[in-house]
Motif scaffolding. Structure first.
Motif, PDB file in Angstrom:
ATOM      1  N   LEU A   1      31.651 -42.826 -10.516  1.00 53.25           N
ATOM      2  CA  LEU A   1      30.817 -41.630 -10.569  1.00 53.25           C
ATOM      3  C   LEU A   1      29.380 -42.081 -10.807  1.00 53.25           C
ATOM      4  O   LEU A   1      29.135 -42.986 -11.599  1.00 53.25           O
ATOM      5  N   GLU A   2      28.443 -41.447 -10.134  1.00 55.05           N
ATOM      6  CA  GLU A   2      27.036 -41.780 -10.339  1.00 55.05           C
ATOM      7  C   GLU A   2      26.289 -40.563 -10.839  1.00 55.05           C
ATOM      8  O   GLU A   2      26.362 -39.487 -10.244  1.00 55.05           O
ATOM      9  N   LEU A   3      25.557 -40.743 -11.932  1.00 54.37           N
ATOM     10  CA  LEU A   3      24.713 -39.694 -12.506  1.00 54.37           C
ATOM     11  C   LEU A   3      23.252 -40.029 -12.224  1.00 54.37           C
ATOM     12  O   LEU A   3      22.760 -41.083 -12.632  1.00 54.37           O
ATOM     13  N   LEU A   4      22.558 -39.142 -11.522  1.00 58.04           N
ATOM     14  CA  LEU A   4      21.120 -39.288 -11.286  1.00 58.04           C
ATOM     15  C   LEU A   4      20.386 -38.438 -12.314  1.00 58.04           C
ATOM     16  O   LEU A   4      20.702 -37.256 -12.491  1.00 58.04           O
ATOM     17  N   HIS A   5      19.398 -39.023 -13.001  1.00 60.70           N
ATOM     18  CA  HIS A   5      18.732 -38.303 -14.088  1.00 60.70           C
ATOM     19  C   HIS A   5      17.305 -38.802 -14.271  1.00 60.70           C
ATOM     20  O   HIS A   5      16.896 -39.789 -13.657  1.00 60.70           O
ATOM     21  N   TRP A   6      16.556 -38.085 -15.151  1.00 65.19           N
ATOM     22  CA  TRP A   6      15.193 -38.517 -15.470  1.00 65.19           C
ATOM     23  C   TRP A   6      14.983 -38.695 -16.972  1.00 65.19           C
ATOM     24  O   TRP A   6      13.892 -38.573 -17.496  1.00 65.19           O
TER      25      TRP A   6
ATOM     26  N   ASN B   1       9.964 -36.239  -9.488  1.00 64.51           N
ATOM     27  CA  ASN B   1      10.373 -37.414  -8.714  1.00 64.51           C
ATOM     28  C   ASN B   1      11.886 -37.471  -8.550  1.00 64.51           C
ATOM     29  O   ASN B   1      12.400 -37.797  -7.470  1.00 64.51           O
ATOM     30  N   ALA B   2      12.611 -37.154  -9.620  1.00 61.18           N
ATOM     31  CA  ALA B   2      14.073 -37.195  -9.557  1.00 61.18           C
ATOM     32  C   ALA B   2      14.613 -36.147  -8.578  1.00 61.18           C
ATOM     33  O   ALA B   2      15.556 -36.412  -7.823  1.00 61.18           O
ATOM     34  N   ASN B   3      14.014 -34.965  -8.588  1.00 63.19           N
ATOM     35  CA  ASN B   3      14.447 -33.925  -7.656  1.00 63.19           C
ATOM     36  C   ASN B   3      14.176 -34.335  -6.210  1.00 63.19           C
ATOM     37  O   ASN B   3      14.976 -34.052  -5.312  1.00 63.19           O
ATOM     38  N   THR B   4      13.057 -35.018  -5.973  1.00 63.03           N
ATOM     39  CA  THR B   4      12.750 -35.504  -4.625  1.00 63.03           C
ATOM     40  C   THR B   4      13.765 -36.546  -4.184  1.00 63.03           C
ATOM     41  O   THR B   4      14.261 -36.520  -3.046  1.00 63.03           O
ATOM     42  N   VAL B   5      14.084 -37.484  -5.090  1.00 65.14           N
ATOM     43  CA  VAL B   5      15.080 -38.513  -4.775  1.00 65.14           C
ATOM     44  C   VAL B   5      16.435 -37.870  -4.485  1.00 65.14           C
ATOM     45  O   VAL B   5      17.141 -38.269  -3.547  1.00 65.14           O
ATOM     46  N   LEU B   6      16.796 -36.861  -5.263  1.00 65.07           N
ATOM     47  CA  LEU B   6      18.084 -36.196  -5.076  1.00 65.07           C
ATOM     48  C   LEU B   6      18.155 -35.537  -3.698  1.00 65.07           C
ATOM     49  O   LEU B   6      19.162 -35.653  -2.984  1.00 65.07           O
ATOM     50  N   LYS B   7      17.085 -34.868  -3.305  1.00 67.25           N
ATOM     51  CA  LYS B   7      17.062 -34.246  -1.968  1.00 67.25           C
ATOM     52  C   LYS B   7      17.169 -35.310  -0.878  1.00 67.25           C
ATOM     53  O   LYS B   7      17.887 -35.136   0.112  1.00 67.25           O
ATOM     54  N   THR B   8      16.463 -36.427  -1.069  1.00 68.86           N
ATOM     55  CA  THR B   8      16.510 -37.516  -0.093  1.00 68.86           C
ATOM     56  C   THR B   8      17.915 -38.101   0.021  1.00 68.86           C
ATOM     57  O   THR B   8      18.387 -38.426   1.117  1.00 68.86           O
ATOM     58  N   ARG B   9      18.590 -38.216  -1.129  1.00 68.98           N
ATOM     59  CA  ARG B   9      19.953 -38.755  -1.124  1.00 68.98           C
ATOM     60  C   ARG B   9      20.888 -37.850  -0.317  1.00 68.98           C
ATOM     61  O   ARG B   9      21.769 -38.330   0.406  1.00 68.98           O
ATOM     62  N   PHE B  10      20.710 -36.543  -0.429  1.00 72.10           N
ATOM     63  CA  PHE B  10      21.534 -35.624   0.359  1.00 72.10           C
ATOM     64  C   PHE B  10      21.215 -35.741   1.841  1.00 72.10           C
ATOM     65  O   PHE B  10      22.117 -35.762   2.686  1.00 72.10           O
ATOM     66  N   LEU B  11      19.941 -35.846   2.173  1.00 64.97           N
ATOM     67  CA  LEU B  11      19.537 -35.948   3.574  1.00 64.97           C
ATOM     68  C   LEU B  11      20.063 -37.227   4.214  1.00 64.97           C
ATOM     69  O   LEU B  11      20.357 -37.267   5.413  1.00 64.97           O
ATOM     70  N   SER B  12      20.192 -38.276   3.409  1.00 66.82           N
ATOM     71  CA  SER B  12      20.695 -39.557   3.932  1.00 66.82           C
ATOM     72  C   SER B  12      22.214 -39.645   3.888  1.00 66.82           C
ATOM     73  O   SER B  12      22.798 -40.659   4.275  1.00 66.82           O
ATOM     74  N   GLY B  13      22.865 -38.598   3.384  1.00 68.76           N
ATOM     75  CA  GLY B  13      24.324 -38.579   3.336  1.00 68.76           C
ATOM     76  C   GLY B  13      24.918 -39.395   2.218  1.00 68.76           C
ATOM     77  O   GLY B  13      26.107 -39.751   2.269  1.00 68.76           O
ATOM     78  N   GLN B  14      24.113 -39.694   1.164  1.00 69.35           N
ATOM     79  CA  GLN B  14      24.608 -40.496   0.048  1.00 69.35           C
ATOM     80  C   GLN B  14      24.277 -39.819  -1.295  1.00 69.35           C
ATOM     81  O   GLN B  14      23.581 -40.393  -2.135  1.00 69.35           O
TER      82      GLN B  14
END
Length: 406
Positions: free
Chosen positions: A22-27, A61-74
């Motif tokens: 499991l991966e948790l993305l956070h700030w 920044n974290a919200n931007t990374v999260l959106k990018t991760r969804f767009l890249s399928g990861q």
């Protein structure tokens, strides 16, 4: 028989070994925040859950990374969020954390549990409740200057001017738009009251947004800038708290995550620092809560691990441990507050009273749509930053921002 048991054990161990991390993305990157994440990871590993954490400095920044991760399928398995689950649920598929988690929500305050479901299913879990309307005071400094903690905004101005005349920085603040919005909200609630706040900033009541009272509030908001310093442009909230800890500033307005920084430095509430509600607020509890939102997974093992982690985080003991490290108060009603300092005890008493009376005020970030919230935050930040913008001009910008309804 022994061979059958051995084979069963090997199959179980194999299944565990194949479970996806499991991966948790956070700030959470400040000292006490990082300590809380480390404890969260430790609790997960102790329960046999493979959890890794990915930190990104700053919520934006974290919200931007999260959106990018969804767009890249990861996408990650779960993430810290400061947005309503509705916002994410309309954009990406969310997990279903199952009936066990739904049942555990009954041990949570109603104002919190109501924010954790999407389309009737549990999709997020809370960690800590944070009081946002806190004025942090350096009591060591105030005693040395023979000054007290202000109880209302008129007293705050008097105290700040007295400190300034003696060469002491009255107000520590950082550069983020969120810190400026928090200061404005504390002013509105303390000067104009909860009803004005709800109608103007949540319901976008045009009459109130255009009123002379709103213009006066904006003018007073900008007047507070005179009590701050130029160093704010390169400082975060923890840097502002550090100014109090270094004896360089008297006051800060931020959430009670700052409590973790004071405790980490060995300061004692009531002796070295104070954590009163913002001027004019009394026992009003304006709050948000740390929450983790879980995203839909295809792998049944990952789904099971998500549900197990969610259940672990909803336990009273886990809630207590995480809150005590980071600051704030446990979100679980049954959590034991023994060992929590005076700031947390005061917050818990006011939160519980507000919950019983239906008088809690949930943060704007959790109630406004993304466009309106972002527009409001940016309009106030631009006004704070510009010495040439007038209160009437800021008022017009505020009107435009609040007209954006998601």
């Amino acid at each position: 028989m022994k061979r059958a048991l051995l084979m069963a054990s090997m199959i179980a161990l194999s299944a565990q070994g194949q479970a996806k991390d499991l991966e948790l993305l956070h700030w959470w990157t400040a000292g006490s925040e990082a300590a809380m994440v480390a404890e969260l990871r430790h609790q997960a590993h102790k329960a046999g859950l493979p959890l890794k954490t990915s930190a990104v400095a700053g919520a934006a920044n974290a919200n931007t990374v999260l959106k990018t991760r969804f767009l890249s399928g990861q996408p990650p398995s779960l993430a810290q969020t400061d947005k309503s689950v509705r916002v994410w649920g309309e954009a990406v598929p969310l997990a279903d954390l199952g009936p066990g988690v739904a049942q555990a929500f009954t041990a949570l305050p109603h104002a919190v549990a109501a924010e954790l479901r999407h389309e009737q299913r549990p999709v997020a879990v809370p960690l800590n409740v944070h009081r946002l309307n806190v004025m942090w005071s350096n009591l060591r400094l105030l005693r040395a200057q023979q000054l007290g903690v202000p109880r209302d905004w008129d007293e705050f101005h008097d105290t700040a001017k007295a400190l300034q005349a003696r060469g002491v920085l009255p107000l520590a603040i950082g550069s983020s738009a969120g810190q400026r919005l928090s200061l404005f909200v504390n002013l509105v609630l303390g000067r104009a009251g909860r009803d004005f706040f709800e109608r103007a900033l949540l319901q976008a009541d045009t009459r109130l947004l255009q009123s002379p009272q709103m213009q006066d509030l904006l003018a007073e908001f900008r007047s507070l800038k005179a009590y701050t310093d130029a160093g704010q442009v390169s400082r975060d909230w923890a840097g502002a708290t550090a100014l109090l800890l270094q004896g360089k500033a008297a006051f800060q307005f931020t959430g009670d995550w700052a409590n973790g920084e004071f405790q980490k430095a060995g300061w004692q509430a009531g002796r070295d620092y104070d954590c009163s509600s913002a001027p004019g607020h009394g026992r009003l509890h304006y709050f948000e809560f740390d929450r983790l939102i879980f995203f839909a997974a295809d792998d049944p093992k990952e789904v099971a691990a998500q549900r197990q982690l969610a259940s672990l985080l909803l336990q009273a003991g886990t809630s207590r441990q995480l809150a005590q490290i980071k600051g704030g108060i446990p979100v679980h009603r049954a959590a034991d507050l023994t060992g929590f300092n005076a700031c947390a005890q005061r917050s818990a008493a006011d939160f519980n009273a507000g919950d019983e009376q239906g008088q809690l005020v949930l943060a704007l970030s959790a109630r406004l749509g993304e466009s309106a919230y972002g527009g409001l935050r940016d309009a106030l930040s631009a006004y704070w930053a510009s010495d040439r913008m007038t209160a009437p001009q800021a008022q017009r910008r505020l009107m435009q921002a609040m007209s954006s309804r998601d």
